[in-house]
Scaffold this active site. Structure first.
Site, PDB file in Angstrom:
ATOM      1  N   GLU A  44       0.865  -1.179   0.000  1.00 54.52           N
ATOM      2  CA  GLU A  44       0.000   0.000   0.000  1.00 54.52           C
ATOM      3  C   GLU A  44       0.897   1.223   0.000  1.00 54.52           C
ATOM      4  O   GLU A  44       1.684   1.428   0.931  1.00 54.52           O
ATOM      5  CB  GLU A  44      -0.913   0.024   1.222  1.00 54.52           C
ATOM      6  CG  GLU A  44      -1.872   1.218   1.196  1.00 54.52           C
ATOM      7  CD  GLU A  44      -2.690   1.370   2.475  1.00 54.52           C
ATOM      8  OE1 GLU A  44      -3.704   2.093   2.426  1.00 54.52           O
ATOM      9  OE2 GLU A  44      -2.309   0.793   3.516  1.00 54.52           O
ATOM     10  N   GLU A  69       5.055   4.433   3.825  1.00 51.64           N
ATOM     11  CA  GLU A  69       4.653   5.746   4.340  1.00 51.64           C
ATOM     12  C   GLU A  69       5.884   6.612   4.555  1.00 51.64           C
ATOM     13  O   GLU A  69       6.859   6.183   5.174  1.00 51.64           O
ATOM     14  CB  GLU A  69       3.880   5.584   5.643  1.00 51.64           C
ATOM     15  CG  GLU A  69       3.489   6.891   6.328  1.00 51.64           C
ATOM     16  CD  GLU A  69       2.667   7.802   5.433  1.00 51.64           C
ATOM     17  OE1 GLU A  69       3.036   9.002   5.331  1.00 51.64           O
ATOM     18  OE2 GLU A  69       1.678   7.328   4.835  1.00 51.64           O
ATOM     19  N   ASN A  96      10.167   6.984   0.595  1.00 50.26           N
ATOM     20  CA  ASN A  96       9.457   7.745  -0.426  1.00 50.26           C
ATOM     21  C   ASN A  96       9.092   6.834  -1.586  1.00 50.26           C
ATOM     22  O   ASN A  96       9.943   6.105  -2.110  1.00 50.26           O
ATOM     23  CB  ASN A  96      10.347   8.894  -0.918  1.00 50.26           C
ATOM     24  CG  ASN A  96       9.579   9.921  -1.723  1.00 50.26           C
ATOM     25  OD1 ASN A  96       8.746   9.587  -2.570  1.00 50.26           O
ATOM     26  ND2 ASN A  96       9.842  11.199  -1.476  1.00 50.26           N
ATOM     27  N   ASP A 118      -3.107  11.909  -2.169  1.00 48.70           N
ATOM     28  CA  ASP A 118      -3.208  13.364  -2.350  1.00 48.70           C
ATOM     29  C   ASP A 118      -3.579  13.648  -3.804  1.00 48.70           C
ATOM     30  O   ASP A 118      -2.888  13.202  -4.724  1.00 48.70           O
ATOM     31  CB  ASP A 118      -1.869  14.014  -2.020  1.00 48.70           C
ATOM     32  CG  ASP A 118      -1.971  15.522  -1.881  1.00 48.70           C
ATOM     33  OD1 ASP A 118      -2.752  16.149  -2.641  1.00 48.70           O
ATOM     34  OD2 ASP A 118      -1.260  16.095  -1.038  1.00 48.70           O
ATOM     35  N   LYS A 122      -3.889  20.965  -8.793  1.00 46.80           N
ATOM     36  CA  LYS A 122      -3.383  21.923  -9.772  1.00 46.80           C
ATOM     37  C   LYS A 122      -2.656  21.189 -10.900  1.00 46.80           C
ATOM     38  O   LYS A 122      -1.877  20.270 -10.658  1.00 46.80           O
ATOM     39  CB  LYS A 122      -2.449  22.928  -9.106  1.00 46.80           C
ATOM     40  CG  LYS A 122      -3.156  23.823  -8.084  1.00 46.80           C
ATOM     41  CD  LYS A 122      -2.215  24.838  -7.470  1.00 46.80           C
ATOM     42  CE  LYS A 122      -2.951  25.722  -6.470  1.00 46.80           C
ATOM     43  NZ  LYS A 122      -2.062  26.731  -5.817  1.00 46.80           N
ATOM     44  N   ASP A 154     -11.992   9.605  -2.811  1.00 45.53           N
ATOM     45  CA  ASP A 154     -13.252  10.336  -2.714  1.00 45.53           C
ATOM     46  C   ASP A 154     -13.278  11.491  -3.709  1.00 45.53           C
ATOM     47  O   ASP A 154     -14.282  12.184  -3.822  1.00 45.53           O
ATOM     48  CB  ASP A 154     -13.431  10.902  -1.305  1.00 45.53           C
ATOM     49  CG  ASP A 154     -12.378  11.964  -0.995  1.00 45.53           C
ATOM     50  OD1 ASP A 154     -11.172  11.658  -1.135  1.00 45.53           O
ATOM     51  OD2 ASP A 154     -12.750  13.106  -0.652  1.00 45.53           O
ATOM     52  N   TYR A 193      -9.726   7.593   6.334  1.00 47.15           N
ATOM     53  CA  TYR A 193     -10.319   8.645   5.508  1.00 47.15           C
ATOM     54  C   TYR A 193     -11.652   8.191   4.927  1.00 47.15           C
ATOM     55  O   TYR A 193     -12.635   8.937   4.909  1.00 47.15           O
ATOM     56  CB  TYR A 193      -9.379   9.034   4.364  1.00 47.15           C
ATOM     57  CG  TYR A 193      -8.267   9.969   4.764  1.00 47.15           C
ATOM     58  CD1 TYR A 193      -8.531  11.238   5.262  1.00 47.15           C
ATOM     59  CD2 TYR A 193      -6.938   9.590   4.605  1.00 47.15           C
ATOM     60  CE1 TYR A 193      -7.510  12.102   5.617  1.00 47.15           C
ATOM     61  CE2 TYR A 193      -5.900  10.447   4.962  1.00 47.15           C
ATOM     62  CZ  TYR A 193      -6.192  11.699   5.466  1.00 47.15           C
ATOM     63  OH  TYR A 193      -5.166  12.544   5.821  1.00 47.15           O
ATOM     64  N   GLU A 194     -11.684   6.967   4.437  1.00 43.23           N
ATOM     65  CA  GLU A 194     -12.894   6.453   3.801  1.00 43.23           C
ATOM     66  C   GLU A 194     -14.076   6.451   4.758  1.00 43.23           C
ATOM     67  O   GLU A 194     -15.191   6.843   4.399  1.00 43.23           O
ATOM     68  CB  GLU A 194     -12.626   5.038   3.294  1.00 43.23           C
ATOM     69  CG  GLU A 194     -13.783   4.412   2.551  1.00 43.23           C
ATOM     70  CD  GLU A 194     -13.420   3.059   1.949  1.00 43.23           C
ATOM     71  OE1 GLU A 194     -14.311   2.409   1.389  1.00 43.23           O
ATOM     72  OE2 GLU A 194     -12.231   2.667   2.040  1.00 43.23           O
TER      73      GLU A 194
END
Length: 215
Positions: A44, A69, A96, A118, A122, A154, A193-194
């Site tokens: 993940e 992460e 990273n 994320d 832009k 989302d 988050y979900e």
């Protein structure tokens, strides 16, 4: 994402090398030695606080999981989850994602999960999106032939962008849902988050894409 600094996080990570793999480049091409078996490996990218990867590990004991992460102050929460559950089929990497090829050889990974990444809305930041073509190339270079990406968000704009990115890269879309929680899909494991977004009535978008062997 705003990250609350935890000055003690680095020490805690270093004190738990059995869960947070130090020097992952040393295990490139031989991750089975870390897990002690030849089970498939799913990663993940952007594991956050670790709810998804730990719940997946509990539900699928015959799969090995790696949570990737970048932020020390976030990954320690995932570490706490693993310690509490005493899970042996999940590890963490505090690295990273753009450097994944330093840690994994071709065929090391069977599946990549991208959950609520994320969106970098832009246009000038498109290259930072985890579904941008340069990242898709990185995943291809570490996945088995026919490996998969499973993606949830989302953000409708990011989802539409990602479907286009997958298709233009040559991936085969094998599943697409524009409203996951009302789709009848079984076995969904939610991220932090979900759960928050779904409670507010926001749509959750999900897709699965598979790399096709290039002749």
């Amino acid at each position: 994402m705003r990250v609350r600094n935890k000055p003690w996080a680095k020490d805690k990570i270093e004190q738990n090398p059995q869960y947070v793999v130090a020097n992952p480049e040393e295990h490139r091409g031989k991750w089975s030695e870390i897990f002690g078996n030849d089970n498939p490996i799913h990663i993940e990218v952007g594991t956050g606080k670790g709810r998804f990867v730990t719940e997946m590990a509990k539900a699928n004991p015959d799969v090995n999981y790696l949570g990737i992460e970048l932020f020390e102050s976030v990954i320690v929460t995932a570490l706490d989850r693993i310690i509490e559950e005493e899970l042996t089929n999940v590890k963490l990497l505090n690295v990273n994602a753009k450097n994944l090829k330093e840690y994994f050889a071709k065929g090391d990974v069977d599946r990549v999960y991208l959950n609520f990444s994320d969106p970098w809305p832009k246009t000038r930041h498109a290259k930072r999106r985890l579904t941008y073509k340069s990242f898709l190339k990185i995943y291809e270079d570490i996945l088995v032939d026919g490996g998969e990406i499973h993606f949830k968000t989302d953000n409708q704009g990011l989802f539409e962008y990602s479907l286009t990115s997958f298709s233009e890269y040559g991936l085969l879309l094998t599943y697409v849902s524009l409203d996951l929680h009302n789709s009848g899909y079984e076995g969904n494991i939610m991220t932090e988050y979900e759960e928050k977004f779904a409670a507010k009535g926001q749509r959750i978008y999900r897709s699965e894409a598979r790399y096709q062997n290039k002749k």
